[in-house]
Design a protein around this motif. Structure first.
Motif, PDB file in Angstrom:
ATOM      1  N   ALA A  10      48.297   2.175  -4.297  1.00 14.52           N
ATOM      2  CA  ALA A  10      47.238   2.696  -4.971  1.00 14.52           C
ATOM      3  C   ALA A  10      46.974   3.990  -4.764  1.00 14.52           C
ATOM      4  CB  ALA A  10      46.016   1.690  -4.478  1.00 14.52           C
ATOM      5  N   HIS A  11      46.809   5.115  -5.604  1.00 13.59           N
ATOM      6  CA  HIS A  11      46.284   6.288  -5.347  1.00 13.59           C
ATOM      7  C   HIS A  11      47.491   7.195  -5.148  1.00 13.59           C
ATOM      8  CE1 HIS A  11      42.404   4.977  -6.203  1.00 13.59           C
ATOM      9  NE2 HIS A  11      42.278   4.077  -5.284  1.00 13.59           N
ATOM     10  N   GLN A  12      48.544   6.930  -5.128  1.00 11.64           N
ATOM     11  CA  GLN A  12      49.719   7.669  -4.673  1.00 11.64           C
ATOM     12  C   GLN A  12      50.882   7.229  -5.597  1.00 11.64           C
ATOM     13  OE1 GLN A  12      51.588   6.756  -0.768  1.00 11.64           O
ATOM     14  NE2 GLN A  12      49.488   5.988  -0.093  1.00 11.64           N
ATOM     15  N   SER A  13      51.435   8.125  -6.316  1.00 12.93           N
ATOM     16  CA  SER A  13      52.478   7.714  -7.347  1.00 12.93           C
ATOM     17  C   SER A  13      53.493   8.682  -7.526  1.00 12.93           C
ATOM     18  CB  SER A  13      51.874   7.264  -8.616  1.00 12.93           C
ATOM     19  OG  SER A  13      50.998   8.017  -9.200  1.00 12.93           O
ATOM     20  N   ILE A  14      54.526   8.473  -7.927  1.00 12.39           N
ATOM     21  CA  ILE A  14      55.582   9.140  -8.718  1.00 12.39           C
ATOM     22  C   ILE A  14      55.256   9.129 -10.074  1.00 12.39           C
ATOM     23  CG2 ILE A  14      58.070   9.837  -9.126  1.00 12.39           C
ATOM     24  CD1 ILE A  14      58.825   9.157  -6.246  1.00 12.39           C
ATOM     25  N   MET A  15      55.218  10.386 -10.715  1.00  7.43           N
ATOM     26  CA  MET A  15      55.060  10.407 -12.265  1.00  7.43           C
ATOM     27  C   MET A  15      56.452  10.561 -12.861  1.00  7.43           C
ATOM     28  SD  MET A  15      54.470  11.445 -15.441  1.00  7.43           S
ATOM     29  CE  MET A  15      55.065  13.038 -15.230  1.00  7.43           C
ATOM     30  N   MET A  16      56.586   9.360 -13.860  1.00  2.36           N
ATOM     31  CA  MET A  16      57.768   9.358 -14.846  1.00  2.36           C
ATOM     32  C   MET A  16      57.471   9.741 -16.029  1.00  2.36           C
ATOM     33  SD  MET A  16      60.026   6.240 -12.969  1.00  2.36           S
ATOM     34  CE  MET A  16      58.697   5.116 -12.736  1.00  2.36           C
TER      35      MET A  16
END
Length: 362
Positions: free
Chosen positions: A301-307
């Protein structure tokens, strides 16, 4: 990647991947490379358009992905003129002769390409009533990957231009109270983030870059700048800004120089009244474990790689936002030639480019 010239039989110039994995780049200069096959009535192309290219932009993904993933012809970003439409494009807003920009499915460093009709937009044309709203093919070719990546990353961080009721300025007052940190601010994706934040009236836009780019990013719209080459300054910033940011947009981690801001950025995210994290950290790249989580749908949650997902609505929104603040992408224009190809990718791999590298194909 390495470079060489080869001859093939057919009828257009193109820049292609060769070798076992496609790590060798070749420029086909004698109109001898096969144009992409296009059958408007086939299931393969019925939702596609066939385009004569005027300009094409490049991104790090163009040299990082192998040929079996990215295809033989290099490039994604493009701008050009529609020459044919697939049989299922009758309900689209496009016609033969329209100038469009977007993402190509067949590669864009060529004289012709194919694109899905839902992943292109018309080049905005100015009128006598809105001078300055015209866009050149070179400017439009710089937008798709970098600016959609920035826009969609900011959207994950709840930085948006529109309120739920559709009022185009509905979020202006809300955004004025928000803070965004942009890491890798002087590259193509970082510049896109600064310009889009400025257009969406974000109150605090903090840029991390090197000392030589401080004035540059301030001119673009950054309200504060942190020099990553000064260790004490960088560490002091992260210490003093815990719980301060609605969105951390990271365009630097895993970009090729050993950068890793992932872990140290988490403490910067805002918390709600219950002490729970409510900010968002969004990165364009990351270590292998983060990509495994992204592909498996198990990101924390609240941390992601954007594709990035290419789509017409975002392309149109980007030019509209940029027009509001009279901004255009920062360009490094190179000729569509063997020398231009070599120089462009050497500059891109140096990670010292300001803005976007764009080929003038027309």
């Amino acid at each position: 990647c390495t470079f060489k010239t080869q001859n093939y039989k057919s009828n257009m110039r193109a820049a292609i991947r060769t070798g076992l994995l496609g790590s060798t780049f070749s420029f086909i200069s004698d109109n001898s490379y096969t144009k992409p096959a296009f059958d408007p009535s086939s299931n393969t192309n019925k939702k596609d358009v066939y385009i004569k290219l005027k300009a094409a932009g490049i991104n790090p993904v163009d040299y990082k992905l192998p040929r079996f993933v990215a295809g033989q012809t290099i490039g994604i970003d493009f701008c050009g003129t529609i020459e044919a439409l697939g049989s299922a494009c009758d309900d689209s807003p496009f016609k033969v002769g329209d100038d469009v920009f977007g993402t190509s499915s067949s590669g864009s460093l060529a004289e012709y390409c194919i694109a899905n009709v839902d992943k292109i937009a018309k080049v905005p044309k100015g009128t006598s009533e809105d001078d300055g709203k015209s866009w050149t093919s070179l400017e439009c070719a710089a937008l798709p990957v970098a600016y959609m990546s920035a826009l969609q990353s900011l959207r994950i961080g709840k930085i948006t231009p529109m309120s739920s009721d559709g009022d185009g300025d509905g979020n202006q007052e809300l955004n004025a109270k928000k803070s965004v940190l942009i890491i890798g601010a002087s590259g193509g994706c970082g510049i896109a983030g600064i310009q889009l934040c400025k257009a969406m009236k974000v109150g605090r836009i903090v840029a991390i870059c090197s000392s030589r780019n401080i004035d540059f990013v301030k001119e673009l719209g950054a309200t504060e700048v942190v020099d990553y080459t000064k260790k004490d300054e960088l560490e002091g910033f992260f210490h003093l800004n815990k719980d301060k940011f609605d969105c951390v947009y990271d365009a630097a981690t895993s970009s090729g120089g050993g950068e890793d801001y992932w872990s140290i950025s988490q403490d910067l995210l805002k918390k709600n009244d219950d002490g729970e994290c409510c900010g968002e950290y969004v990165a364009l790249n990351g270590p292998a474990g983060k990509w495994m989580r992204a592909f498996s749908g198990t990101q924390k949650a609240h941390q992601s790689i954007m594709m990035m997902k290419s789509n017409r609505a975002d392309l149109e929104l980007i030019t509209s936002l940029m027009d509001k603040v009279n901004e255009r992408p920062i360009l490094k224009i190179v000729p569509f030639s063997e020398t231009g190809l070599k120089d462009a990718f050497e500059l891109l791999k140096s990670r010292r480019t300001r803005g976007k590298i764009v080929f003038d194909i027309a």
